[in-house]
Write an enzyme that holds these catalytic residues in place. Structure first.
Site, mmCIF file in Angstrom:
data_model
loop_
_atom_site.group_PDB
_atom_site.id
_atom_site.type_symbol
_atom_site.label_atom_id
_atom_site.label_comp_id
_atom_site.label_asym_id
_atom_site.label_seq_id
_atom_site.Cartn_x
_atom_site.Cartn_y
_atom_site.Cartn_z
ATOM 1 N N ARG A 297 -24.985 80.344 74.888
ATOM 2 C CA ARG A 297 -24.984 79.765 73.542
ATOM 3 C C ARG A 297 -24.917 80.900 72.511
ATOM 4 O O ARG A 297 -25.334 82.021 72.789
ATOM 5 C CB ARG A 297 -26.243 78.926 73.286
ATOM 6 C CG ARG A 297 -26.436 77.757 74.233
ATOM 7 C CD ARG A 297 -25.396 76.664 74.051
ATOM 8 N NE ARG A 297 -25.686 75.524 74.903
ATOM 9 C CZ ARG A 297 -25.268 75.397 76.164
ATOM 10 N NH1 ARG A 297 -24.526 76.346 76.710
ATOM 11 N NH2 ARG A 297 -25.582 74.332 76.877
ATOM 12 N N GLN A 298 -24.421 80.574 71.313
ATOM 13 C CA GLN A 298 -24.331 81.553 70.233
ATOM 14 C C GLN A 298 -25.452 81.347 69.220
ATOM 15 O O GLN A 298 -25.792 80.200 68.885
ATOM 16 C CB GLN A 298 -22.982 81.448 69.510
ATOM 17 C CG GLN A 298 -21.801 82.030 70.266
ATOM 18 C CD GLN A 298 -21.290 81.119 71.351
ATOM 19 O OE1 GLN A 298 -21.288 79.896 71.205
ATOM 20 N NE2 GLN A 298 -20.852 81.693 72.467
ATOM 21 N N TYR A 299 -25.992 82.476 68.716
ATOM 22 C CA TYR A 299 -27.042 82.441 67.701
ATOM 23 C C TYR A 299 -26.768 83.516 66.653
ATOM 24 O O TYR A 299 -26.460 84.671 66.996
ATOM 25 C CB TYR A 299 -28.423 82.680 68.327
ATOM 26 C CG TYR A 299 -28.784 81.640 69.361
ATOM 27 C CD1 TYR A 299 -29.177 80.359 68.985
ATOM 28 C CD2 TYR A 299 -28.709 81.924 70.724
ATOM 29 C CE1 TYR A 299 -29.484 79.393 69.934
ATOM 30 C CE2 TYR A 299 -29.011 80.967 71.678
ATOM 31 C CZ TYR A 299 -29.402 79.701 71.278
ATOM 32 O OH TYR A 299 -29.695 78.745 72.216
ATOM 33 N N SER A 300 -26.867 83.136 65.377
ATOM 34 C CA SER A 300 -26.679 84.097 64.297
ATOM 35 C C SER A 300 -27.743 85.179 64.367
ATOM 36 O O SER A 300 -28.896 84.914 64.717
ATOM 37 C CB SER A 300 -26.768 83.396 62.938
ATOM 38 O OG SER A 300 -25.720 82.480 62.755
ATOM 39 N N HIS B 14 -14.170 83.458 71.618
ATOM 40 C CA HIS B 14 -13.765 83.880 72.946
ATOM 41 C C HIS B 14 -14.309 85.271 73.277
ATOM 42 O O HIS B 14 -14.774 85.522 74.399
ATOM 43 C CB HIS B 14 -12.242 83.887 73.062
ATOM 44 C CG HIS B 14 -11.646 82.523 73.223
ATOM 45 N ND1 HIS B 14 -10.287 82.322 73.369
ATOM 46 C CD2 HIS B 14 -12.207 81.290 73.261
ATOM 47 C CE1 HIS B 14 -10.043 81.024 73.491
ATOM 48 N NE2 HIS B 14 -11.190 80.380 73.421
ATOM 49 N N VAL C 3 -19.752 77.168 61.990
ATOM 50 C CA VAL C 3 -20.191 75.965 62.688
ATOM 51 C C VAL C 3 -20.878 76.373 63.976
ATOM 52 O O VAL C 3 -20.387 77.240 64.703
ATOM 53 C CB VAL C 3 -18.992 75.044 63.014
ATOM 54 C CG1 VAL C 3 -19.437 73.860 63.854
ATOM 55 C CG2 VAL C 3 -18.348 74.549 61.725
ATOM 56 N N GLU D 216 -8.190 89.182 70.494
ATOM 57 C CA GLU D 216 -9.381 89.469 71.291
ATOM 58 C C GLU D 216 -9.375 90.913 71.775
ATOM 59 O O GLU D 216 -10.439 91.554 71.818
ATOM 60 C CB GLU D 216 -9.459 88.471 72.448
ATOM 61 C CG GLU D 216 -9.815 87.068 71.971
ATOM 62 C CD GLU D 216 -9.282 85.961 72.867
ATOM 63 O OE1 GLU D 216 -9.017 86.238 74.068
ATOM 64 O OE2 GLU D 216 -9.135 84.832 72.374
ATOM 65 N N TYR E 189 -6.153 82.771 80.558
ATOM 66 C CA TYR E 189 -5.202 81.912 79.860
ATOM 67 C C TYR E 189 -4.193 81.300 80.828
ATOM 68 O O TYR E 189 -3.668 80.212 80.578
ATOM 69 C CB TYR E 189 -4.488 82.692 78.757
ATOM 70 C CG TYR E 189 -5.351 82.895 77.529
ATOM 71 C CD1 TYR E 189 -5.369 81.954 76.506
ATOM 72 C CD2 TYR E 189 -6.165 84.011 77.407
ATOM 73 C CE1 TYR E 189 -6.165 82.125 75.386
ATOM 74 C CE2 TYR E 189 -6.965 84.200 76.297
ATOM 75 C CZ TYR E 189 -6.970 83.253 75.289
ATOM 76 O OH TYR E 189 -7.768 83.427 74.195
ATOM 77 N N GLY F 91 -29.027 76.401 59.777
ATOM 78 C CA GLY F 91 -27.944 77.204 59.218
ATOM 79 C C GLY F 91 -28.445 78.320 58.327
ATOM 80 O O GLY F 91 -27.696 79.239 57.984
ATOM 81 N N GLY G 291 -30.530 73.056 57.271
ATOM 82 C CA GLY G 291 -31.315 73.204 58.488
ATOM 83 C C GLY G 291 -31.329 74.623 59.003
ATOM 84 O O GLY G 291 -31.500 75.583 58.246
#
Length: 399
Positions: A206-209, A88, A389, A140, A98, A277, A275
């Site tokens: 989107r999330q990226y490491s 979040h 994940v 948060e 919320y 990951g 992959g």
């Protein structure tokens, strides 16, 4: 902690709510997006909405939280909710949102369960919701404070100072703050959110490491192009990044977040990835190598082939820099000569994994489930096995 009266009502109605949650969550999202289309356009992942994974993840988290309140009333929910809070925060969620969720979620519950939702039952489940929401809001707020930003103000412009084709379907984008301000620190294993402007006007996220931080200013992310498969469309954000972003362009990127981070202890470390990951693994491995860590390090990676294995050369170089490290790599379809015992799916049976290992897993859910099961069989406590994940966390939903 639930009040005694609410706990009794939730316990009685939990089976009915749990059985109907698969119908409740899609109706909830339909209602909320009809009233607030900007949330689907600019906040929620449209792909996860289309394939139902977000609804399954929400259903799993609600059921698990309600169950915890009933079975462990004295336990704080912080650890269970940490993953959601970090996700979040990376999206810039604020406390007022919320209330929007509560309104449409409870309307969906009443619509599905009808007369079974009496005012007393509704009040009991409202208490459950606000206990969960309150805990998330508090976490948060702490995350925003630690990041040094106002609640929800996580976005900054980052300039692309380089682009590197890692594999045919994976690209590394080298980023630097466009305003020349200091880059926020991050812990190995964390990720950032990237918001992109799509052709239809949506601003999808989107999330990226963070795969690398070569100096005090630059940050690298590695993006795999998500191809269309099994009736699912191609990933719209990864496709846009691959096709449109070049050196000199500016991206909107969040501060770093993520609860699966490398610990600072001295115990052995297992880094297991499947992959793409490996982006998280390579970040942790680089930190260990750059700090000259004496820890025993075991790297396990599984991929389709050498050609699809991002950071293949980096893996060998970093392992070689560590005094007590070894890498074990499996390819399902090797290119050229490759050991038979390392062909196919990853298999930990022949690897000496100490019981006091601290394990970090990242990759497809079936891969992580298999690795976790093997580690538990070896006597590794669940508390020492951590996982990340990509996308909605379905671990609870699919358990």
């Amino acid at each position: 902690m639930l009040s005694d009266q609410s706990a009794a009502l939730v316990r009685v109605t939990l089976p009915a709510v749990a059985n109907a949650i698969g119908e409740i969550t899609p109706r909830f999202y339909d209602r909320m997006f009809a009233a607030h289309p900007e949330l689907l356009r600019d906040l929620f992942n449209r792909g996860n909405q289309a394939n139902g994974t977000q609804a399954r993840a929400l259903a799993g988290s609600i059921a698990a939280f309600a169950g915890m309140l009933l079975e462990h009333p004295g336990r704080r929910p912080d650890a269970m909710l940490a993953r959601i809070a970090h996700k979040h925060a990376s999206l810039g969620i604020t406390a007022d949102q919320y209330t929007i969720v509560q309104r449409h979620l409870f309307a969906a519950i009443a619509e599905v369960l009808g007369d079974a939702i009496t005012p007393e039952v509704a009040a009991a489940w409202d208490e459950v919701y606000w206990l969960m929401a309150g805990a998330l809001i508090a976490q948060e707020a702490r995350l925003y404070a630690e990041a040094g930003v106002a609640d929800g103000d996580v976005w900054r412009p980052w300039r692309v100072v380089g682009r590197l084709q890692e594999t045919p379907d994976a690209v590394t984008f080298m980023l630097r703050p466009a305003d020349r301000s200091p880059a926020p620190p991050f812990r190995p294993g964390q990720y950032v959110s990237v918001r992109v402007p799509l052709p239809d006007g949506a601003g999808q996220i989107r999330q990226y490491s963070l795969s690398c931080a070569p100096n005090g200013t630059d940050r690298w992310i590695t993006v795999k192009r998500v191809a269309a498969a099994d009736g699912a469309p191609a990933g719209e954000v990864s496709t846009w990044l691959h096709d449109n972003v070049r050196e000199g362009d500016v991206l909107t990127v969040s501060a770093p977040f993520g609860d699966t981070v490398l610990d600072d202890g001295e115990s052995p470390v297992l880094l297991a990835s499947g992959g793409i990951g490996c982006t998280q693994t390579i970040s942790m491995l680089a930190h260990l190598a750059n700090t000259g860590s004496p820890r025993r390090v075991i790297v396990v990676h599984a991929d389709r082939s050498q050609d699809s294995h991002a950071f293949r050369t980096d893996l060998d170089l970093l392992v070689a820099k560590l005094p007590d490290a070894q890498a074990h790599v499996w390819y399902e379809h090797p290119v050229g000569e490759w050991p038979a015992e390392r062909t196919g799916l990853a298999d930990l049976s022949g690897i000496d994994v100490p019981e006091d290992v601290r394990a970090y897993l990242c990759g497809p859910l079936p891969f992580m489930r298999a690795v976790r099961a093997r580690l538990l069989d070896r006597g590794v406590p669940p508390s020492r096995i951590h996982y990340e994940v990509f996308g909605p966390d379905l671990w609870l939903a699919d358990a």
